[in-house]
Scaffold this motif. Sequence first.
Motif, PDB file in Angstrom:
ATOM      1  N   LYS A 181      70.559  55.105  -3.206  1.00 24.78           N
ATOM      2  CA  LYS A 181      69.074  53.913  -3.188  1.00 24.78           C
ATOM      3  C   LYS A 181      68.443  53.392  -3.976  1.00 24.78           C
ATOM      4  O   LYS A 181      68.643  52.302  -4.482  1.00 24.78           O
ATOM      5  N   PHE A 182      69.144  53.879  -5.282  1.00 26.79           N
ATOM      6  CA  PHE A 182      68.646  53.824  -7.043  1.00 26.79           C
ATOM      7  C   PHE A 182      69.973  52.450  -7.244  1.00 26.79           C
ATOM      8  O   PHE A 182      69.028  51.460  -7.456  1.00 26.79           O
ATOM      9  N   ILE A 183      70.802  52.572  -7.014  1.00 27.14           N
ATOM     10  CA  ILE A 183      71.636  51.711  -7.670  1.00 27.14           C
ATOM     11  C   ILE A 183      71.710  50.184  -6.320  1.00 27.14           C
ATOM     12  O   ILE A 183      72.250  49.114  -7.151  1.00 27.14           O
ATOM     13  N   HIS A 184      71.871  50.519  -4.660  1.00 28.00           N
ATOM     14  CA  HIS A 184      71.407  49.869  -4.354  1.00 28.00           C
ATOM     15  C   HIS A 184      70.606  48.970  -3.700  1.00 28.00           C
ATOM     16  O   HIS A 184      70.371  47.896  -3.357  1.00 28.00           O
ATOM     17  N   ILE A 185      69.614  49.396  -3.759  1.00 26.71           N
ATOM     18  CA  ILE A 185      67.925  49.258  -3.627  1.00 26.71           C
ATOM     19  C   ILE A 185      67.431  48.307  -4.958  1.00 26.71           C
ATOM     20  O   ILE A 185      66.541  47.725  -4.910  1.00 26.71           O
ATOM     21  N   THR A 186      67.003  50.140  -5.413  1.00 29.28           N
ATOM     22  CA  THR A 186      66.099  49.850  -7.097  1.00 29.28           C
ATOM     23  C   THR A 186      66.746  48.741  -7.903  1.00 29.28           C
ATOM     24  O   THR A 186      65.918  47.815  -8.395  1.00 29.28           O
ATOM     25  N   LEU A 187      67.770  49.376  -8.531  1.00 29.15           N
ATOM     26  CA  LEU A 187      67.983  48.249  -9.823  1.00 29.15           C
ATOM     27  C   LEU A 187      68.134  47.162  -9.618  1.00 29.15           C
ATOM     28  O   LEU A 187      67.843  45.977  -9.816  1.00 29.15           O
ATOM     29  N   SER A 224      66.361  43.521 -11.248  1.00 26.76           N
ATOM     30  CA  SER A 224      67.013  42.591 -11.840  1.00 26.76           C
ATOM     31  C   SER A 224      66.344  41.636 -12.866  1.00 26.76           C
ATOM     32  O   SER A 224      66.446  41.945 -14.306  1.00 26.76           O
ATOM     33  N   TYR A 225      65.232  41.351 -11.967  1.00 30.17           N
ATOM     34  CA  TYR A 225      64.796  40.031 -13.047  1.00 30.17           C
ATOM     35  C   TYR A 225      63.987  40.295 -13.808  1.00 30.17           C
ATOM     36  O   TYR A 225      64.178  40.389 -15.478  1.00 30.17           O
ATOM     37  N   ALA A 226      63.354  41.817 -13.732  1.00 32.23           N
ATOM     38  CA  ALA A 226      62.723  42.769 -15.252  1.00 32.23           C
ATOM     39  C   ALA A 226      63.698  43.095 -16.514  1.00 32.23           C
ATOM     40  O   ALA A 226      63.058  42.395 -17.037  1.00 32.23           O
ATOM     41  N   ILE A 227      65.278  43.159 -15.991  1.00 35.84           N
ATOM     42  CA  ILE A 227      65.319  44.400 -16.802  1.00 35.84           C
ATOM     43  C   ILE A 227      66.591  42.465 -18.047  1.00 35.84           C
ATOM     44  O   ILE A 227      66.320  42.541 -19.076  1.00 35.84           O
ATOM     45  N   VAL A 228      67.131  41.588 -16.825  1.00 36.73           N
ATOM     46  CA  VAL A 228      67.270  40.233 -17.597  1.00 36.73           C
ATOM     47  C   VAL A 228      65.962  39.548 -18.763  1.00 36.73           C
ATOM     48  O   VAL A 228      66.343  39.901 -20.117  1.00 36.73           O
ATOM     49  N   ILE A 229      64.940  39.797 -17.990  1.00 32.24           N
ATOM     50  CA  ILE A 229      63.497  39.632 -18.941  1.00 32.24           C
ATOM     51  C   ILE A 229      63.606  40.334 -20.478  1.00 32.24           C
ATOM     52  O   ILE A 229      62.883  39.674 -21.406  1.00 32.24           O
ATOM     53  N   ALA A 230      63.074  41.496 -19.929  1.00 30.32           N
ATOM     54  CA  ALA A 230      62.965  42.525 -21.533  1.00 30.32           C
ATOM     55  C   ALA A 230      64.293  42.235 -22.379  1.00 30.32           C
ATOM     56  O   ALA A 230      64.332  42.370 -23.321  1.00 30.32           O
TER      57      ALA A 230
END
Length: 284
Positions: free
Chosen positions: A192-198, A202-208
């Motif tokens: 669930k973490f790999i296929h749904i949460t991440l 992803s947009y927030a990780i890119v911004i950060a």
Amino acid sequence: MIEKRLKYYLILPALIIFLGLAIYPLFFALRGSFFIWRYGMPAQFVGLKNYIDLFKSSFAWNALQNTIIYVVLAVFLELIIGLVLAVLMNRELGFFRPVVRTALTIPMFVSPIVVGIIWRMIYNPHYGLFNWLLGTQGFAPTGNEYALFFVVLADVWQWTPFMYVIILAALQSIPPEILEAGEIDGTTGWQKFIHITLPSISYAIVIALTLRFMDATKALDLIYTLTYGGPGGGTETIGFLIFRTAFNDLNIGSATSFAIIFTVVMGILITRFLGWLNRRFEIV
């Protein structure tokens, strides 16, 4: 006619301020990079000599190497630790959650100058906590060859909360229905973490990542107070090299040429990075 021109009149003050504070200094620096220009001495036009000397300078290549190591290590560690903390803090912790959340964000609000002073005391070879802890475990005191990595550690301590806050906000914006659908399909917690949460954050990780990448490449104040670029240039980054050339060596011409090259290279890298993100994730 007046109504059509009104929008231009309204943005005129902001445009004047932008030209005065951004565009004019940029062209002033570009012009100065073609001169040998030292404090108290008349400027002498030398063409591209400052740029040629830059590419021949061992100090510049050393600073570039240190900057790459510093940025990659610091941003990567901040992302991993911030992601782990965000996932943990997204769970129910009862009364302790608001207290822990507040405590985790405190380093982000401390001035980098103060952070440098704090960690310089921690690393002090005579009374510092870090070397004392190493001594209790039978390790020798830290050596100068690891100076850059200890600067990275101080940066990670201060800016991991930045990653944590952005990722936590993204986690809390995930619709519960998506996670519930995954549970109904029988996915494990890791799946669930790999296929749904991440993918959802992803947009927030890119911004950060983008914001921290741009900020880390300009590192100066932390290095200034913690190591002053030493020992032997071991922690001198591009930002600190520009500062030292301008205000220690009093060589404005060389410093501005360093800054121009640095700005162009960073602009190209960030543009390519954002372009890749747009093609890969379609979120930029």
